[in-house]
Design a protein around this motif. Structure first.
Motif, PDB file in Angstrom:
ATOM      1  N   GLY A 170      14.239  -9.725  -0.227  1.00 55.52           N
ATOM      2  CA  GLY A 170      15.427  -8.920   0.050  1.00 55.52           C
ATOM      3  C   GLY A 170      15.705  -7.874  -1.014  1.00 55.52           C
ATOM      4  O   GLY A 170      16.537  -7.002  -0.826  1.00 55.52           O
ATOM      5  N   CYS A 171      15.006  -7.957  -2.150  1.00 57.69           N
ATOM      6  CA  CYS A 171      15.297  -7.033  -3.255  1.00 57.69           C
ATOM      7  C   CYS A 171      14.223  -5.954  -3.331  1.00 57.69           C
ATOM      8  O   CYS A 171      13.564  -5.802  -4.348  1.00 57.69           O
ATOM      9  CB  CYS A 171      15.353  -7.782  -4.575  1.00 57.69           C
ATOM     10  SG  CYS A 171      16.491  -9.150  -4.529  1.00 57.69           S
ATOM     11  N   VAL A 207       6.930  -4.128  -6.965  1.00 59.93           N
ATOM     12  CA  VAL A 207       6.258  -2.903  -6.541  1.00 59.93           C
ATOM     13  C   VAL A 207       7.221  -1.989  -5.780  1.00 59.93           C
ATOM     14  O   VAL A 207       7.316  -0.796  -6.034  1.00 59.93           O
ATOM     15  CB  VAL A 207       5.057  -3.281  -5.656  1.00 59.93           C
ATOM     16  CG1 VAL A 207       4.747  -2.197  -4.668  1.00 59.93           C
ATOM     17  CG2 VAL A 207       3.845  -3.590  -6.534  1.00 59.93           C
ATOM     18  N   LYS A 208       7.982  -2.581  -4.880  1.00 57.78           N
ATOM     19  CA  LYS A 208       8.899  -1.791  -4.056  1.00 57.78           C
ATOM     20  C   LYS A 208      10.039  -1.222  -4.897  1.00 57.78           C
ATOM     21  O   LYS A 208      10.626  -0.215  -4.547  1.00 57.78           O
ATOM     22  CB  LYS A 208       9.471  -2.660  -2.929  1.00 57.78           C
ATOM     23  CG  LYS A 208       8.439  -3.078  -1.891  1.00 57.78           C
ATOM     24  CD  LYS A 208       8.572  -2.212  -0.641  1.00 57.78           C
ATOM     25  CE  LYS A 208       7.383  -2.343   0.276  1.00 57.78           C
ATOM     26  NZ  LYS A 208       7.411  -3.568   1.078  1.00 57.78           N
ATOM     27  N   CYS A 209      10.359  -1.913  -6.001  1.00 58.92           N
ATOM     28  CA  CYS A 209      11.394  -1.403  -6.894  1.00 58.92           C
ATOM     29  C   CYS A 209      10.822  -0.361  -7.842  1.00 58.92           C
ATOM     30  O   CYS A 209      11.524   0.148  -8.714  1.00 58.92           O
ATOM     31  CB  CYS A 209      12.009  -2.535  -7.706  1.00 58.92           C
ATOM     32  SG  CYS A 209      12.966  -3.683  -6.731  1.00 58.92           S
ATOM     33  N   TRP A 230      -4.054  -9.205  -3.705  1.00 55.80           N
ATOM     34  CA  TRP A 230      -4.790  -7.997  -4.088  1.00 55.80           C
ATOM     35  C   TRP A 230      -4.218  -6.776  -3.385  1.00 55.80           C
ATOM     36  O   TRP A 230      -4.009  -5.735  -3.994  1.00 55.80           O
ATOM     37  CB  TRP A 230      -6.278  -8.144  -3.747  1.00 55.80           C
ATOM     38  CG  TRP A 230      -6.986  -9.126  -4.627  1.00 55.80           C
ATOM     39  CD1 TRP A 230      -7.321 -10.401  -4.308  1.00 55.80           C
ATOM     40  CD2 TRP A 230      -7.431  -8.909  -5.977  1.00 55.80           C
ATOM     41  NE1 TRP A 230      -7.951 -11.001  -5.375  1.00 55.80           N
ATOM     42  CE2 TRP A 230      -8.035 -10.109  -6.410  1.00 55.80           C
ATOM     43  CE3 TRP A 230      -7.375  -7.830  -6.851  1.00 55.80           C
ATOM     44  CZ2 TRP A 230      -8.586 -10.252  -7.681  1.00 55.80           C
ATOM     45  CZ3 TRP A 230      -7.914  -7.964  -8.116  1.00 55.80           C
ATOM     46  CH2 TRP A 230      -8.520  -9.164  -8.521  1.00 55.80           C
ATOM     47  N   ASN A 231      -3.939  -6.925  -2.096  1.00 55.94           N
ATOM     48  CA  ASN A 231      -3.405  -5.796  -1.343  1.00 55.94           C
ATOM     49  C   ASN A 231      -2.034  -5.365  -1.859  1.00 55.94           C
ATOM     50  O   ASN A 231      -1.755  -4.175  -1.949  1.00 55.94           O
ATOM     51  CB  ASN A 231      -3.297  -6.149   0.137  1.00 55.94           C
ATOM     52  CG  ASN A 231      -4.645  -6.135   0.807  1.00 55.94           C
ATOM     53  OD1 ASN A 231      -5.630  -5.712   0.201  1.00 55.94           O
ATOM     54  ND2 ASN A 231      -4.699  -6.605   2.029  1.00 55.94           N
ATOM     55  N   ALA A 232      -1.205  -6.343  -2.204  1.00 55.18           N
ATOM     56  CA  ALA A 232       0.126  -6.013  -2.709  1.00 55.18           C
ATOM     57  C   ALA A 232      -0.003  -5.180  -3.980  1.00 55.18           C
ATOM     58  O   ALA A 232       0.689  -4.179  -4.155  1.00 55.18           O
ATOM     59  CB  ALA A 232       0.926  -7.278  -2.991  1.00 55.18           C
ATOM     60  N   GLN A 239       1.321   3.404  -3.902  1.00 49.97           N
ATOM     61  CA  GLN A 239       2.616   3.955  -3.524  1.00 49.97           C
ATOM     62  C   GLN A 239       3.362   4.537  -4.713  1.00 49.97           C
ATOM     63  O   GLN A 239       4.190   5.417  -4.564  1.00 49.97           O
ATOM     64  CB  GLN A 239       3.486   2.871  -2.880  1.00 49.97           C
ATOM     65  CG  GLN A 239       3.090   2.578  -1.451  1.00 49.97           C
ATOM     66  CD  GLN A 239       3.525   1.199  -1.020  1.00 49.97           C
ATOM     67  OE1 GLN A 239       4.439   0.608  -1.601  1.00 49.97           O
ATOM     68  NE2 GLN A 239       2.868   0.666  -0.007  1.00 49.97           N
ATOM     69  N   ASN A 240       3.084   4.020  -5.893  1.00 42.62           N
ATOM     70  CA  ASN A 240       3.782   4.521  -7.061  1.00 42.62           C
ATOM     71  C   ASN A 240       2.984   5.589  -7.807  1.00 42.62           C
ATOM     72  O   ASN A 240       3.319   5.944  -8.925  1.00 42.62           O
ATOM     73  CB  ASN A 240       4.143   3.370  -7.992  1.00 42.62           C
ATOM     74  CG  ASN A 240       5.266   2.527  -7.414  1.00 42.62           C
ATOM     75  OD1 ASN A 240       6.412   2.935  -7.386  1.00 42.62           O
ATOM     76  ND2 ASN A 240       4.922   1.363  -6.895  1.00 42.62           N
TER      77      ASN A 240
END
Length: 630
Positions: A170-171, A207-209, A230-232, A239-240
DNA sequence: CTAGGGTTAG
């Protein structure tokens, strides 16, 4: 046996219980992700008067969750109630999940509050809050769950890995990072960090943050890693903007014996696009074909994007033409590709073609269209498309569109119009909008408007050195030495330092990196000899300090050993004639080099593409020691 | 109830 029941067993000839037979079919469809078909089947079932049981609803609800059909969900809810008996935990957790996935977390909570809940319902509700990015709601519920777990009353409640996984996921925006870090602590305290799925969700969360370093820390501490791990990490780096790290982790992954899938290759391909690494990109393309992912639309788009960004428009177009279904994303990739390289007309033709083929344009594709116009100097056509955007397609322009249009007007010298456009904006202009204006002031040497633009831009992006440098250069052009020193003082006060400029060329799968005046490359001697030769050839066709006609040729030929020049000399030394050369530059391409590159290109009859990599972050991931790259 | 995916100026 009643007449009805007889008729029923004749209509669908199942073995014993007709409901079980129907349910089995539903299970099959759900497994194969044929959610629409599952719902259609249910409609048939209703017509043939069957009696749904506890196994029926979860499959159907899952379909509604996937397809996001809130109305169908509430209809099913009504059917559940109509069956009379209390819904079992599975049905209730499905209801909660479905409402949450349809963004109706209040409805979900109503279902949740109806009666005491076992673990799966708690988990469903928590993951529902996470899905709607309400991590605080999720945490509150988690606290309640812990209390109930400790009380140990009549219902069985246990915090498990799924609970924490749902909380963590959720974060996934930077604003929730603090909560995410706390939850990371919870995972450690409760002993769930060793759980593969939980650790994976932590990597993803960081990663998303945008916290790739923290993600990497979790990743490094993991003893077991699977494909998802690995994919994450790979797509996280991609993405960054840490393209080089993507390639590193990818090769580590290959060594560890985990084989890549489409998602992995997608991340790698996007990294190649950002690095201008066409050679590696080609290798990955072969891998894609070998593994039979050639039809994956995601990968095809990434491939088009990679070739387009690397300047290989022919190949990009080939791949694009050969993809069957073309989405807005496919069109955006190819339009952007032509746009970057100055083929504005082609980009606009493609846009019209897209509209004709009944693909609805979105906000993103307009960014590519507008920037294509500004690259090609198609000012008025760009303005037309900008107007059409809202009028014809009902798309509200955002700051990203305004910055393109400001750039469009600005490059054409229509600075006042640009200022008025900014003043008329309904949305708050961001740094990029004022920055585009500032850039235009540099081209047209307008120090007055530049000061206005700078005032706004430093307020919005006080740490972006680029703008300070730009204003300082504008003052230099205007012989305003007092202004120059004022900007210098500001930069010193704010402790801003300019990153050293560097360029790199991909050759035989390695990055060959140069700073200006660099002497550390193994081929340094040959490179400098080549550069000397080029300089004298250029001076022959174009004596120094002589101003030229036309916009891009106003510039003088610089005499410095710029990194771009070294990169080009290196490329000429090592590559066959006839091939295109793509040079990547971390900062804006040095103005002194524009003409140099153009002239060299004519003299040696080779095409150079110098890609401005300003907006990519990979120059921050420590391309410092050049030794690792050749 | 359950972790990973393509496109975006300056």
């Amino acid at each position: 046996m009643s007449a009805d029941q007889l008729r029923e067993s004749a209509a669908a000839p199942p073995r014993w219980n007709p409901t079980t037979a129907w349910n089995n079919q539903l299970r099959q469809l759900s497994k194969q992700r044929q959610y629409r078909e599952a719902l259609t089947l249910y409609r048939h079932m209703l017509r043939s008067s069957f009696f749904p049981n506890t196994f029926t609803f979860p499959f159907l609800l899952k379909s509604c969750a996937f397809l996001s059909l809130p109305l169908a969900a509430s209809q099913l809810h009504a059917h559940v109630i109509r069956t009379g008996s209390q819904p079992d935990p599975y049905t209730r957790s499905s209801l909660i999940n479905t409402y949450a996935k349809c963004s109706l977390h209040h409805h979900a909570r109503k279902v949740f509050d109806e009666m005491p809940n076992p673990t799966i319902c708690y988990n469903a509700m928590i993951s529902g809050y996470s899905f709607n990015s309400k991590p605080l709601h999720a945490v509150c519920l988690f606290r309640k769950m812990r209390r109930e777990e400790e009380d140990g009353l009549d219902v069985d409640v246990n915090v498990n890995a799924v609970t924490l996984l749902s909380l963590v996921s959720g974060c996934s925006v930077a604003t929730h990072l603090t909560i995410g870090v706390c939850l990371h602590g919870c995972c450690v305290r409760f002993g769930f960090v060793t759980d593969l799925a939980v650790a994976n969700s932590l990597v993803t969360m960081y990663v998303k943050c945008g916290e790739v370093e923290l993600a990497r820390k979790v990743f490094d501490e993991m003893l077991v890693r699977d494909l998802i791990t690995w994919n994450a990490m790979i797509s996280g780096y991609a993405q960054n903007g840490h393209a080089r790290c993507v390639l590193e982790v990818y090769s580590e992954m290959k060594l560890s014996g985990v084989s890549a899938d489409a998602v992995t290759l997608l991340g790698v391909m996007s990294a190649c696009a950002n690095l201008g690494a066409q050679g590696i990109g080609r290798e990955v393309e072969r891998e894609i074909e070998r593994r039979g992912f050639g039809c994956n639309p995601f990968l095809r788009n990434a491939l088009v994007n990679m070739y387009a960004r690397c300047g290989n428009l022919t190949r990009a177009r080939e791949v694009f033409d050969r993809s069957g279904e073309k989405s807005v994303v496919s069109w955006t990739a190819i339009i952007g590709g032509y746009g970057i390289h100055g083929h504005g007309e082609v980009a606009l033709e493609l846009f019209d073609e897209m509209v004709e083929s009944a693909v609805r344009p979105d906000k993103t594709v307009f960014v590519s269209v507008l920037s294509a116009c500004s690259h090609a100097g198609l000012t008025d056509r760009g303005l037309e498309y900008f107007k059409e955007m809202e009028r014809k397609y009902g798309l509200q322009p955002g700051p990203e569109h305004y910055s393109c249009v400001v750039d469009l007007l600005g490059r054409a010298g229509r600075l006042e119009e640009a200022v008025n456009l900014i003043k008329s904006m309904k949305v708050k202009p961001d740094g990029a909008v004022w920055g585009a204006l500032l850039g235009a002031c540099k081209i047209h040497k307008n120090a007055e408007i530049a000061e206005l633009a700078f005032q706004h831009v430093v307020e919005l992006e006080p740490t972006n050195i680029g703008y300070y440098v730009l204003l300082s250069n504008i003052y230099t052009d205007a012989n305003n030495l007092e202004g120059v020193s004022r900007v210098r003082v500001m930069m010193r006060e704010r402790k801003l330092r300019k990153d050293p400029g560097y360029s790199y060329v991909e050759y035989k799968g390695k990055m060959n990196l140069f700073y200006s005046g660099d002497l550390s490359h193994p081929q340094t001697k040959q490179i400098y000899r080549m550069l000397d030769e080029l300089e004298s050839l250029v001076k022959e066709v174009h004596p120094p300090n002589e101003k030229c006609q036309g916009r891009s040729e106003e510039l003088l030929i610089g005499t410095g050993v710029h990194s771009e020049k070294l990169a080009i000399a290196f490329a000429l030394l090592n590559t066959k004639s006839g091939t295109e050369i793509t040079v990547m530059k971390n900062l804006r391409v040095c103005v002194d080099c524009h003409l140099f590159i153009k002239l060299v290109s004519k003299i040696v009859n080779r095409q150079f593409i110098v890609r401005d990599a300003t907006r990519f972050h990979h120059f921050r991931d420590g391309i410092c020691s050049c030794k690792d790259y050749w």
